[in-house]
Design an enzyme around this catalytic site. Structure first.
Site, PDB file in Angstrom:
ATOM      1  N   TYR A 181       0.780  -1.375   0.204  1.00 29.28           N
ATOM      2  CA  TYR A 181      -0.033   0.405  -0.068  1.00 29.28           C
ATOM      3  C   TYR A 181       0.586   0.657   0.144  1.00 29.28           C
ATOM      4  CZ  TYR A 181      -3.714   3.161   1.550  1.00 29.28           C
ATOM      5  OH  TYR A 181      -4.481   4.314   1.689  1.00 29.28           O
TER       6      TYR A 181
HETATM    7  N1  LIG Z   1      -9.872   5.962   4.901  1.00 27.54           N
HETATM    8  C1  LIG Z   1      -8.679   5.946   4.878  1.00 27.54           C
HETATM    9  O1  LIG Z   1      -7.854   5.315   6.693  1.00 27.54           O
HETATM   10  C2  LIG Z   1      -7.945   6.636   3.322  1.00 27.54           C
HETATM   11  C3  LIG Z   1      -8.068   5.920   2.357  1.00 27.54           C
HETATM   12  N2  LIG Z   1      -7.259   6.296   1.594  1.00 27.54           N
HETATM   13  C4  LIG Z   1      -7.436   5.783   0.553  1.00 27.54           C
HETATM   14  O2  LIG Z   1      -8.602   7.377   0.257  1.00 27.54           O
HETATM   15  C5  LIG Z   1      -9.539   5.627  -1.245  1.00 27.54           C
HETATM   16  C6  LIG Z   1     -10.677   5.984  -0.867  1.00 27.54           C
HETATM   17  O3  LIG Z   1     -10.660   4.714   0.178  1.00 27.54           O
HETATM   18  P1  LIG Z   1     -12.282   5.040   1.255  1.00 27.54           P
HETATM   19  O4  LIG Z   1     -13.582   5.915   0.869  1.00 27.54           O
HETATM   20  O5  LIG Z   1     -11.740   5.002   2.899  1.00 27.54           O
HETATM   21  O6  LIG Z   1     -12.093   3.851   1.287  1.00 27.54           O
HETATM   22  P2  LIG Z   1     -13.733   2.656   0.901  1.00 27.54           P
HETATM   23  O7  LIG Z   1     -13.314   0.927   0.701  1.00 27.54           O
HETATM   24  O8  LIG Z   1     -14.832   2.917   1.487  1.00 27.54           O
HETATM   25  O9  LIG Z   1     -14.075   3.082  -0.843  1.00 27.54           O
HETATM   26  C7  LIG Z   1     -13.076   3.144  -1.548  1.00 27.54           C
HETATM   27  C8  LIG Z   1     -14.105   2.310  -3.028  1.00 27.54           C
HETATM   28  O10 LIG Z   1     -13.349   2.569  -4.358  1.00 27.54           O
HETATM   29  C9  LIG Z   1     -14.216   1.126  -4.838  1.00 27.54           C
HETATM   30  N3  LIG Z   1     -12.586   0.225  -5.532  1.00 27.54           N
HETATM   31  C10 LIG Z   1     -12.062  -0.348  -5.000  1.00 27.54           C
HETATM   32  N4  LIG Z   1     -11.675  -1.478  -6.151  1.00 27.54           N
HETATM   33  C11 LIG Z   1     -12.004  -0.416  -6.537  1.00 27.54           C
HETATM   34  C12 LIG Z   1     -11.788  -0.859  -8.606  1.00 27.54           C
HETATM   35  N5  LIG Z   1     -11.140  -1.712  -8.503  1.00 27.54           N
HETATM   36  N6  LIG Z   1     -12.341  -0.900  -9.134  1.00 27.54           N
HETATM   37  C13 LIG Z   1     -13.378   0.394  -9.021  1.00 27.54           C
HETATM   38  N7  LIG Z   1     -13.666   0.488  -6.738  1.00 27.54           N
HETATM   39  C14 LIG Z   1     -12.870   0.458  -6.801  1.00 27.54           C
HETATM   40  C15 LIG Z   1     -14.551   0.069  -3.835  1.00 27.54           C
HETATM   41  O11 LIG Z   1     -15.860  -0.406  -3.517  1.00 27.54           O
HETATM   42  C16 LIG Z   1     -15.151   1.503  -2.265  1.00 27.54           C
HETATM   43  O12 LIG Z   1     -16.429   1.424  -3.313  1.00 27.54           O
HETATM   44  C17 LIG Z   1      -8.461   4.726  -1.241  1.00 27.54           C
HETATM   45  O13 LIG Z   1      -8.000   5.183  -2.236  1.00 27.54           O
HETATM   46  C18 LIG Z   1      -8.110   5.129   0.217  1.00 27.54           C
HETATM   47  O14 LIG Z   1      -6.717   4.227  -0.198  1.00 27.54           O
HETATM   48  C19 LIG Z   1      -6.215   6.664   2.223  1.00 27.54           C
HETATM   49  C20 LIG Z   1      -6.273   7.626   3.152  1.00 27.54           C
HETATM   50  C21 LIG Z   1      -6.606   6.784   4.294  1.00 27.54           C
HETATM   51  C1  LIG Z   2      -2.221   5.493   7.193  1.00 33.20           C
HETATM   52  C2  LIG Z   2      -3.377   4.464   6.378  1.00 33.20           C
HETATM   53  N1  LIG Z   2      -4.684   4.464   6.229  1.00 33.20           N
HETATM   54  C3  LIG Z   2      -5.831   4.126   6.053  1.00 33.20           C
HETATM   55  C4  LIG Z   2      -5.402   2.612   5.666  1.00 33.20           C
HETATM   56  C5  LIG Z   2      -3.739   2.442   4.878  1.00 33.20           C
HETATM   57  C6  LIG Z   2      -2.800   3.112   6.096  1.00 33.20           C
HETATM   58  O1  LIG Z   2      -1.898   3.531   5.572  1.00 33.20           O
HETATM   59  C7  LIG Z   2      -3.809   1.280   5.058  1.00 33.20           C
HETATM   60  O2  LIG Z   2      -2.243   0.756   4.854  1.00 33.20           O
HETATM   61  O3  LIG Z   2      -4.689   0.939   4.389  1.00 33.20           O
HETATM   62  C8  LIG Z   2      -5.945   1.424   4.837  1.00 33.20           C
END
Ligand SMILES: NC(=O)C1=CN([C@@H]2O[C@H](COP(=O)(O)OP(=O)(O)OC[C@H]3O[C@@H](n4cnc5c(N)ncnc54)[C@H](O)[C@@H]3O)[C@@H](O)[C@H]2O)C=CC1
Ligand SMILES: Cc1ncc2c(c1O)C(=O)OC2
Length: 248
Positions: free
Chosen positions: A155
């Protein structure tokens, strides 16, 4: 809530079915934009689209399928008369394990979705923005891409790649009225945490000087400005949302 004028603008939000992407979509709709939510989770996508009302539409798109991504971008550009905004939020965390025990297939899955998917999505949207000489792109990276987190090397590597790709693309497009930036959130309580070990989540929380998780609305607030017309100078940059963890 501060208001930004996004009337008559079209935004694509990948990963828009839930979490950070959905919060951003809601904020952009509240600012007057039309949004196209792209996701691979049909039930969550349908619920999100219904919640956002008439300004929202959706496409089931797997961001790892470059051809499907290109078709989806063309479809949105045609039906909406262009693409003004891209917020790329789709992503996964991957499993927690030390690097020397990390399953190579899991490593490839994380890099494929989080890094290669970011390439496919940006690659598909940029030509429409170039043609219009206008665009605002925000790629959702992570604090993990700056600092690294133990037991989540895939990641961290993918998100570090997203940051570097954003810097390169921003420079490529700097002579256009196109801004390409990334944000680096600390942990927010969304479904992405389901894959992770509780002790890993505790570790991430312990590293946040604010002493709490990020709220998804706080991410949406920063992104609302980044995608607005007012963000006319800053590009190829990384905006911190880590509650004090990173000071660079
Ligand atoms: N929640 C956290 O703590 C953090 C999240 N992020 C990043 O923020 C972004 C959003 O994460 P969240 O909203 O927290 O997660 P989430 O799991 O709530 O939403 C992510 C969405 O992406 C969709 N998704 C996954 N793989 C896919 C694919 N191959 N094609 C199309 N859609 C796909 C999922 O179905 C889901 O609806 C991600 O890139 C994550 O890495 C970054 C830092 C912290
Ligand atoms: C900082 C931080 N926030 C959310 C996520 C990660 C992370 O490293 C991770 O590895 O999966 C979700």
């Amino acid at each position: 809530m501060n208001s930004y004028d996004l009337h008559n603008q079209t935004a694509i939000i990948t990963g828009g079915a839930q979490g950070i992407g959905l919060a951003i979509a809601a904020r952009l709709v509240a600012s007057g934009a039309r949004v196209s939510l792209w996701d691979i989770d049909p039930p969550a996508l349908a619920a999100a689209t219904a919640r956002l009302g008439d300004a929202a539409s959706s496409l089931v798109v797997d961001i790892v399928d470059g051809d499907a991504v290109a078709r989806a971008a063309a479809e949105v550009a045609q039906s909406h008369g262009g693409i003004d905004i891209l917020v790329h939020s789709a992503g996964i965390a991957g499993k927690n394990a030390p690097l020397d025990e990390y399953d190579p297939a899991e490593w490839r899955r994380v890099i494929d979705i989080d890094l290669n998917g970011t390439f496919y999505v940006n690659r598909a949207v940029v030509p429409f923005m170039k043609a219009a000489n206008y665009g605002r792109i925000v790629n959702i990276a992570s604090i993990a891409g700056k600092e690294g987190n133990p037991n989540a090397a895939a990641y961290a590597a993918a998100k570090g790649g997203v940051i570097a790709m954003t810097k390169a693309l921003g420079k490529e497009l700097a002579k256009y009225d196109i801004a390409v930036n990334a944000i680096t959130p600390a942990t927010a309580k969304t479904r992405i945490l389901d894959e992770l070990k509780p002790e890993f989540i505790d570790y991430m929380l312990s590293r946040i000087p604010r002493g709490r998780f990020l709220e998804v609305e706080e991410a949406a607030s920063m992104v609302a400005w980044l995608v607005s017309r007012e963000n006319s100078f800053t590009t190829a940059s990384v905006f911190d949302l880590s509650g004090g963890r990173a000071t660079y």
